[in-house]
Scaffold this motif. Sequence first.
Motif, PDB file in Angstrom:
ATOM      1  N   VAL A 255      37.141  41.037  66.164  1.00 37.47           N
ATOM      2  CA  VAL A 255      38.577  40.722  66.177  1.00 37.47           C
ATOM      3  C   VAL A 255      39.012  40.142  64.827  1.00 37.47           C
ATOM      4  O   VAL A 255      40.060  40.519  64.286  1.00 37.47           O
ATOM      5  CB  VAL A 255      38.892  39.729  67.332  1.00 37.47           C
ATOM      6  N   GLU A 256      38.179  39.268  64.275  1.00 34.99           N
ATOM      7  CA  GLU A 256      38.541  38.607  63.015  1.00 34.99           C
ATOM      8  C   GLU A 256      38.559  39.556  61.814  1.00 34.99           C
ATOM      9  O   GLU A 256      39.139  39.243  60.779  1.00 34.99           O
ATOM     10  CB  GLU A 256      37.577  37.440  62.732  1.00 34.99           C
ATOM     11  N   ALA A 257      37.919  40.707  61.947  1.00 33.75           N
ATOM     12  CA  ALA A 257      37.924  41.671  60.838  1.00 33.75           C
ATOM     13  C   ALA A 257      39.132  42.616  60.919  1.00 33.75           C
ATOM     14  O   ALA A 257      39.392  43.372  59.971  1.00 33.75           O
ATOM     15  CB  ALA A 257      36.624  42.479  60.846  1.00 33.75           C
ATOM     16  N   LEU A 258      39.873  42.561  62.018  1.00 36.28           N
ATOM     17  CA  LEU A 258      40.974  43.528  62.199  1.00 36.28           C
ATOM     18  C   LEU A 258      42.100  43.411  61.160  1.00 36.28           C
ATOM     19  O   LEU A 258      42.603  44.442  60.711  1.00 36.28           O
ATOM     20  CB  LEU A 258      41.552  43.431  63.627  1.00 36.28           C
ATOM     21  N   PRO A 259      42.501  42.195  60.755  1.00 44.27           N
ATOM     22  CA  PRO A 259      43.583  42.147  59.759  1.00 44.27           C
ATOM     23  C   PRO A 259      43.270  42.959  58.492  1.00 44.27           C
ATOM     24  O   PRO A 259      44.134  43.686  57.989  1.00 44.27           O
ATOM     25  CB  PRO A 259      43.716  40.652  59.434  1.00 44.27           C
TER      26      PRO A 259
ATOM     27  N   ASP B 284      34.265  41.768  53.578  1.00 44.58           N
ATOM     28  CA  ASP B 284      34.919  40.866  54.534  1.00 44.58           C
ATOM     29  C   ASP B 284      33.870  40.214  55.437  1.00 44.58           C
ATOM     30  O   ASP B 284      34.202  39.644  56.469  1.00 44.58           O
ATOM     31  CB  ASP B 284      35.937  41.642  55.381  1.00 44.58           C
ATOM     32  N   ALA B 285      32.602  40.329  55.032  1.00 45.11           N
ATOM     33  CA  ALA B 285      31.491  39.843  55.862  1.00 45.11           C
ATOM     34  C   ALA B 285      31.098  38.434  55.440  1.00 45.11           C
ATOM     35  O   ALA B 285      29.987  38.210  54.954  1.00 45.11           O
ATOM     36  CB  ALA B 285      30.307  40.789  55.743  1.00 45.11           C
ATOM     37  N   PHE B 286      31.987  37.461  55.645  1.00 44.28           N
ATOM     38  CA  PHE B 286      31.654  36.087  55.258  1.00 44.28           C
ATOM     39  C   PHE B 286      30.327  35.656  55.891  1.00 44.28           C
ATOM     40  O   PHE B 286      29.475  35.066  55.226  1.00 44.28           O
ATOM     41  CB  PHE B 286      32.775  35.124  55.676  1.00 44.28           C
ATOM     42  N   GLY B 287      30.148  35.981  57.169  1.00 46.83           N
ATOM     43  CA  GLY B 287      28.967  35.520  57.923  1.00 46.83           C
ATOM     44  C   GLY B 287      27.640  36.026  57.386  1.00 46.83           C
ATOM     45  O   GLY B 287      26.581  35.499  57.735  1.00 46.83           O
TER      46      GLY B 287
END
Length: 392
Positions: free
Chosen positions: A39-43, A144-147
């Motif tokens: 969900v957090e990657a959708l923007p 976008d893969a901060f984790g």
Amino acid sequence: MNIRTIHELKNIRGKRVLLTVDFNISLHNGNITNDTRIVEALPTINYLRKEGAKIILISHLGRPRGYDKKFSLRPVAERLRKLTKIKVNLIDDFWEGKAINIINKIPEDELILLENIRFYKGEEDNDKIFSKHLAKMADFFVNDAFGTSHRVHSSIVGIADYLPSFAGMLMAKEIQVLSDALNKPARPFLVLIGGAKTPEKIAVIERILDIADTIALGGAISNTFLAAWGFGTGKSLVDYEMVEMARVVFWKAAKKHCALILPQDLVISDRERSKMPSVIEYNKIPNNVAIYDIGPKTQKYYCKLINEAKTIIWNGPMGFYEDPLYKKGTDAVLKCLSNSNAYSILGGGDTITSIKERRYLEKISHISTGGSAMLSFLEKGTLPGIDVLIKN
Ligand code: ADP
Ligand code: 3PG
Ligand code: MG
């Protein structure tokens, strides 16, 4: 931090983008238990689509040793399709040259997801040939893969050598929120650390002593600190190799005037947890028991600290939360945190898994998609995956 972000990208209609995301979600019997990371990657996905780019997503899942169907991203592809209502093409065997032809033929308005990047050894080796092969698929790279950005892997660090590279929106948000907390925290600044990964967490505690007003410990990590103080910890999980380091941390805490707080009372059982839990003072732990949670007095005190704080970072469950008998400490901290007016940041795989009720999560100011990545960022102020996005 001066990094290149996707908002600097111009005229990308029809251009191909390799977008690395952290879709490393937990699966239970093949079902996704928590889709926050998707969900957090959708923007970012939506933004790049709106700008007309053709998106090729890269992610890992778990820690497979070579190709292993159990670690397939298929359930993730399915969830992504449901969330976006866009067709998701999962590309297996993208090492083959013909996969590039297949990718090129997929219409621009569909999503492409490469199968688990860790099926290929080159990924974790940050292999140059592997990175070059990936780079050939696209015109630019977005991370976008901060984790996963604490890993020096091909899809995080290596590709940036071969393509113009930018941070996605989630990455930019994580950096902003965590840097603000580190650089200009509203005070009192409270850090709660629990869980079991003592060696990596102790390094974060040492660094954060410089800026936090109070650090309160729970979980197995507080057992190691109790042992360092000289108290008996019986059969509890203690990281004996870290005891000396814990002593250094006490010394540094005193020097820096940071309050390093240990539990006053604890919940114990026998080693197998076959006896019902009982509560005991921190300095009276018998030899034949193990500590599994923080006690009610500690819960109350940590709650008071939470109520007084203006900035709070929490990582790590306060006890053996997988067993509901030892989840009370973790629940108490969560409940107080959700009632506090402080700016609250929460992160950690188990910490998030321990929270079943969304209504609590909604009250937290920022839920970091990073576990070890968040801790590593707090320790070092950057990550290898961020360093390659910094403007010269
Ligand atoms: P996170 O993933 O949130 O960073 P960790 O991975 O460091 O947290 O730690 C989570 C693990 O710590 C859980 O499996 C939990 O059972 C364990 N744990 C916490 N407290 C204790 C304890 N007192 N004894 C044994 N295990 C504990
Ligand atoms: C995480 O879950 O912390 C990230 O996805 C990184 O996974 P890893 O620890 O297997 O590299
Ligand atoms: Mg964990």
